[in-house]
Design a protein around this motif. Structure first.
Motif, PDB file in Angstrom:
ATOM      1  N   LEU A  76     -44.737 -21.230  15.467  1.00 56.11           N
ATOM      2  CA  LEU A  76     -45.153 -22.618  15.258  1.00 56.11           C
ATOM      3  C   LEU A  76     -44.637 -23.450  16.433  1.00 56.11           C
ATOM      4  CD1 LEU A  76     -46.383 -24.820  13.332  1.00 56.11           C
ATOM      5  CD2 LEU A  76     -44.042 -25.134  12.473  1.00 56.11           C
ATOM      6  N   ALA A  77     -45.503 -24.314  16.967  1.00 53.89           N
ATOM      7  CA  ALA A  77     -45.120 -25.189  18.078  1.00 53.89           C
ATOM      8  C   ALA A  77     -45.546 -26.614  17.783  1.00 53.89           C
ATOM      9  CB  ALA A  77     -45.758 -24.721  19.385  1.00 53.89           C
ATOM     10  N   PHE A  78     -44.817 -27.552  18.384  1.00 46.42           N
ATOM     11  CA  PHE A  78     -45.198 -28.955  18.273  1.00 46.42           C
ATOM     12  C   PHE A  78     -44.905 -29.651  19.596  1.00 46.42           C
ATOM     13  CE2 PHE A  78     -40.932 -30.482  18.383  1.00 46.42           C
ATOM     14  CZ  PHE A  78     -41.037 -31.841  18.663  1.00 46.42           C
ATOM     15  N   ASP A  79     -45.604 -30.756  19.801  1.00 46.13           N
ATOM     16  CA  ASP A  79     -45.239 -31.726  20.828  1.00 46.13           C
ATOM     17  C   ASP A  79     -45.714 -33.077  20.329  1.00 46.13           C
ATOM     18  OD1 ASP A  79     -44.713 -33.068  23.419  1.00 46.13           O
ATOM     19  OD2 ASP A  79     -44.537 -31.010  24.155  1.00 46.13           O
ATOM     20  N   ALA A  80     -45.342 -34.140  21.012  1.00 47.62           N
ATOM     21  CA  ALA A  80     -45.642 -35.485  20.526  1.00 47.62           C
ATOM     22  C   ALA A  80     -46.062 -36.386  21.668  1.00 47.62           C
ATOM     23  CB  ALA A  80     -44.434 -36.077  19.815  1.00 47.62           C
ATOM     24  N   ALA A  81     -46.809 -37.426  21.328  1.00 52.76           N
ATOM     25  CA  ALA A  81     -47.271 -38.416  22.299  1.00 52.76           C
ATOM     26  C   ALA A  81     -46.968 -39.805  21.772  1.00 52.76           C
ATOM     27  CB  ALA A  81     -48.772 -38.265  22.547  1.00 52.76           C
ATOM     28  N   ALA A  82     -46.491 -40.664  22.660  1.00 47.95           N
ATOM     29  CA  ALA A  82     -46.181 -42.041  22.282  1.00 47.95           C
ATOM     30  C   ALA A  82     -47.466 -42.820  22.018  1.00 47.95           C
ATOM     31  CB  ALA A  82     -45.390 -42.721  23.390  1.00 47.95           C
ATOM     32  N   LEU A  83     -47.368 -43.793  21.100  1.00 47.58           N
ATOM     33  CA  LEU A  83     -48.498 -44.629  20.721  1.00 47.58           C
ATOM     34  C   LEU A  83     -48.057 -46.082  20.660  1.00 47.58           C
ATOM     35  CD1 LEU A  83     -49.788 -42.569  17.657  1.00 47.58           C
ATOM     36  CD2 LEU A  83     -50.841 -42.616  19.925  1.00 47.58           C
ATOM     37  N   ASP A  84     -49.030 -46.983  20.708  1.00 45.30           N
ATOM     38  CA  ASP A  84     -48.721 -48.368  20.369  1.00 45.30           C
ATOM     39  C   ASP A  84     -48.250 -48.406  18.920  1.00 45.30           C
ATOM     40  OD1 ASP A  84     -49.510 -49.281  22.869  1.00 45.30           O
ATOM     41  OD2 ASP A  84     -51.575 -49.637  22.237  1.00 45.30           O
ATOM     42  N   PRO A  85     -47.161 -49.111  18.609  1.00 41.20           N
ATOM     43  CA  PRO A  85     -46.644 -49.110  17.248  1.00 41.20           C
ATOM     44  C   PRO A  85     -47.585 -49.802  16.271  1.00 41.20           C
ATOM     45  CG  PRO A  85     -45.457 -50.687  18.601  1.00 41.20           C
ATOM     46  CD  PRO A  85     -46.335 -49.907  19.537  1.00 41.20           C
ATOM     47  N   VAL A  86     -47.561 -49.318  15.035  1.00 44.91           N
ATOM     48  CA  VAL A  86     -48.332 -49.917  13.948  1.00 44.91           C
ATOM     49  C   VAL A  86     -47.393 -50.135  12.767  1.00 44.91           C
ATOM     50  CG1 VAL A  86     -50.523 -48.871  14.641  1.00 44.91           C
ATOM     51  CG2 VAL A  86     -49.006 -47.650  13.060  1.00 44.91           C
ATOM     52  N   PRO A  87     -47.771 -51.000  11.824  1.00 46.87           N
ATOM     53  CA  PRO A  87     -46.929 -51.183  10.635  1.00 46.87           C
ATOM     54  C   PRO A  87     -46.801 -49.875   9.855  1.00 46.87           C
ATOM     55  CG  PRO A  87     -48.527 -52.959  10.830  1.00 46.87           C
ATOM     56  CD  PRO A  87     -48.915 -51.939  11.846  1.00 46.87           C
ATOM     57  N   TRP A  88     -45.582 -49.582   9.461  1.00 49.82           N
ATOM     58  CA  TRP A  88     -45.302 -48.385   8.677  1.00 49.82           C
ATOM     59  C   TRP A  88     -44.231 -48.719   7.656  1.00 49.82           C
ATOM     60  CZ3 TRP A  88     -40.771 -45.735   7.805  1.00 49.82           C
ATOM     61  CH2 TRP A  88     -40.879 -44.488   7.165  1.00 49.82           C
ATOM     62  N   THR A  89     -44.457 -48.323   6.418  1.00 49.57           N
ATOM     63  CA  THR A  89     -43.494 -48.564   5.349  1.00 49.57           C
ATOM     64  C   THR A  89     -43.248 -47.264   4.607  1.00 49.57           C
ATOM     65  OG1 THR A  89     -44.314 -50.833   5.066  1.00 49.57           O
ATOM     66  CG2 THR A  89     -42.988 -49.913   3.283  1.00 49.57           C
ATOM     67  N   ALA A  90     -41.991 -46.954   4.384  1.00 50.83           N
ATOM     68  CA  ALA A  90     -41.648 -45.730   3.678  1.00 50.83           C
ATOM     69  C   ALA A  90     -42.116 -45.786   2.223  1.00 50.83           C
ATOM     70  CB  ALA A  90     -40.142 -45.503   3.727  1.00 50.83           C
ATOM     71  N   ASP A  91     -42.600 -44.673   1.725  1.00 54.23           N
ATOM     72  CA  ASP A  91     -42.936 -44.542   0.317  1.00 54.23           C
ATOM     73  C   ASP A  91     -41.621 -44.380  -0.456  1.00 54.23           C
ATOM     74  OD1 ASP A  91     -43.641 -43.646  -2.231  1.00 54.23           O
ATOM     75  OD2 ASP A  91     -45.352 -42.490  -1.496  1.00 54.23           O
ATOM     76  N   PRO A  92     -41.298 -45.279  -1.344  1.00 59.34           N
ATOM     77  CA  PRO A  92     -40.003 -45.203  -2.040  1.00 59.34           C
ATOM     78  C   PRO A  92     -39.870 -43.981  -2.933  1.00 59.34           C
ATOM     79  CG  PRO A  92     -41.391 -46.900  -3.015  1.00 59.34           C
ATOM     80  CD  PRO A  92     -42.083 -46.462  -1.766  1.00 59.34           C
ATOM     81  N   GLU A  93     -40.983 -43.326  -3.240  1.00 61.16           N
ATOM     82  CA  GLU A  93     -40.923 -42.149  -4.098  1.00 61.16           C
ATOM     83  C   GLU A  93     -40.696 -40.852  -3.313  1.00 61.16           C
ATOM     84  OE1 GLU A  93     -44.324 -42.002  -6.600  1.00 61.16           O
ATOM     85  OE2 GLU A  93     -43.931 -43.945  -7.541  1.00 61.16           O
ATOM     86  N   LEU A  94     -40.685 -40.958  -1.965  1.00 58.49           N
ATOM     87  CA  LEU A  94     -40.508 -39.770  -1.134  1.00 58.49           C
ATOM     88  C   LEU A  94     -39.186 -39.840  -0.383  1.00 58.49           C
ATOM     89  CD1 LEU A  94     -44.080 -39.406   0.462  1.00 58.49           C
ATOM     90  CD2 LEU A  94     -43.168 -38.249  -1.568  1.00 58.49           C
ATOM     91  N   PRO A  95     -38.575 -38.698  -0.130  1.00 52.53           N
ATOM     92  CA  PRO A  95     -37.345 -38.688   0.672  1.00 52.53           C
ATOM     93  C   PRO A  95     -37.655 -39.017   2.133  1.00 52.53           C
ATOM     94  CG  PRO A  95     -38.055 -36.443   0.207  1.00 52.53           C
ATOM     95  CD  PRO A  95     -38.955 -37.343  -0.597  1.00 52.53           C
ATOM     96  N   THR A  96     -36.653 -39.548   2.836  1.00 47.34           N
ATOM     97  CA  THR A  96     -36.787 -39.887   4.249  1.00 47.34           C
ATOM     98  C   THR A  96     -35.709 -39.151   5.031  1.00 47.34           C
ATOM     99  OG1 THR A  96     -37.602 -42.091   3.629  1.00 47.34           O
ATOM    100  CG2 THR A  96     -36.950 -41.776   5.927  1.00 47.34           C
ATOM    101  N   PRO A  97     -35.992 -37.952   5.495  1.00 44.27           N
ATOM    102  CA  PRO A  97     -34.987 -37.207   6.270  1.00 44.27           C
ATOM    103  C   PRO A  97     -34.668 -37.936   7.576  1.00 44.27           C
ATOM    104  CG  PRO A  97     -36.824 -35.794   5.608  1.00 44.27           C
ATOM    105  CD  PRO A  97     -37.243 -37.197   5.336  1.00 44.27           C
TER     106      PRO A  97
END
Length: 245
Positions: free
Chosen positions: A70-91
């Motif tokens: 398994l491999a991953f990489d990431a690309a930067a983006l213009d930020p957007v609003p994001w809110t954590a779901d309170p019912e899910l854990p946030t590692p």
């Protein structure tokens, strides 16, 4: 590109791709930044997969391949609003957890569905595995988690959200042109590499996810490739190598 996993403040111009043919599953990226790269190997332990990481001197991985393929990489983006779901854990570090514990793209997506990932606010991820599966993961303010799976034999990701925008930047367009003409993953990276005062291609890597090997190029010197076998390197124990300026 991001630090493990906080965004690296630099020219946001990374190019990522998955390319599948009858013989190989390749996952490749250009990491465009203003500093030399670092590569380090972390053998597996306590149920975690061993992996190779690529990044910079802060040792925050910009991309990885684990011993399951398994491999991953990431690309930067213009930020957007994001809110954590309170019912899910946030590692603290969901991506690192995925690379420690997951072997497939489907498993990685299931982790995104079951956890909050604050890094989706201003970055997107490309994952691929040894079976040839590939998917881009991002966040859309109106609909939430966005998963775009590969259609056909390749998937390209740059710095716009695939599901949200029709616009494709020049690197995305050029990469598609090279692939349409039968070009390899390495040829794509060479065609779209960056040189300039605001940022340059610090390093390029092509992983063979089935063979668990990687071909590494420093500072866009595409005539000079270092080939490494993941399992052989992990057998040496943990170690780090700083790439030359």
């Amino acid at each position: 590109m991001l630090g493990l996993f906080g965004l690296v403040p630099a020219a946001a111009a990374c190019t990522l791709l998955t390319l599948v043919d009858a013989h190989t599953v390749q996952f490749a990226s250009n990491e465009d930044f203003i500093k030399p790269g670092v590569i380090w190997f972390e053998p597996g332990d306590r149920g975690h997969y061993g992996r190779v990481n690529l990044g910079f001197r802060d040792r925050h991985a910009q991309g990885s391949m684990n011993e399951a393929g398994l491999a991953f990489d990431a690309a930067a983006l213009d930020p957007v609003p994001w809110t954590a779901d309170p019912e899910l854990p946030t590692p603290d570090n969901l991506i690192e957890q995925i690379m420690d514990e997951c072997a497939t793209v489907d498993e990685a997506i299931a982790y995104f569905e079951a956890h909050n990932c604050r890094h989706l606010r201003d970055s997107q991820f490309l994952f691929a595995d040894a079976s040839g599966a590939s998917a881009a993961v991002a966040w859309l303010p109106k609909t939430g988690l966005s998963v775009v799976r590969m259609q056909g034999d390749h998937q390209v990701l740059t710095n716009t959200r695939l599901e949200a925008y029709r616009y494709r930047d020049p690197r995305f367009t050029r990469a598609e042109q090279v692939l349409a003409s039968g070009g390899s993953a390495a040829e794509v990276l060479e065609a779209v590499h960056q040189r300039g005062p605001g940022g340059f291609t610090s390093y390029s890597v092509v992983y063979d996810l089935q063979a668990r090997t990687l071909a590494l190029t420093n500072l866009a010197h595409f005539e000079e490739v270092v080939s490494l076998d993941l399992m052989e390197q992990l057998a040496r124990g943990p170690f780090t190598v700083k790439m030359k300026r």
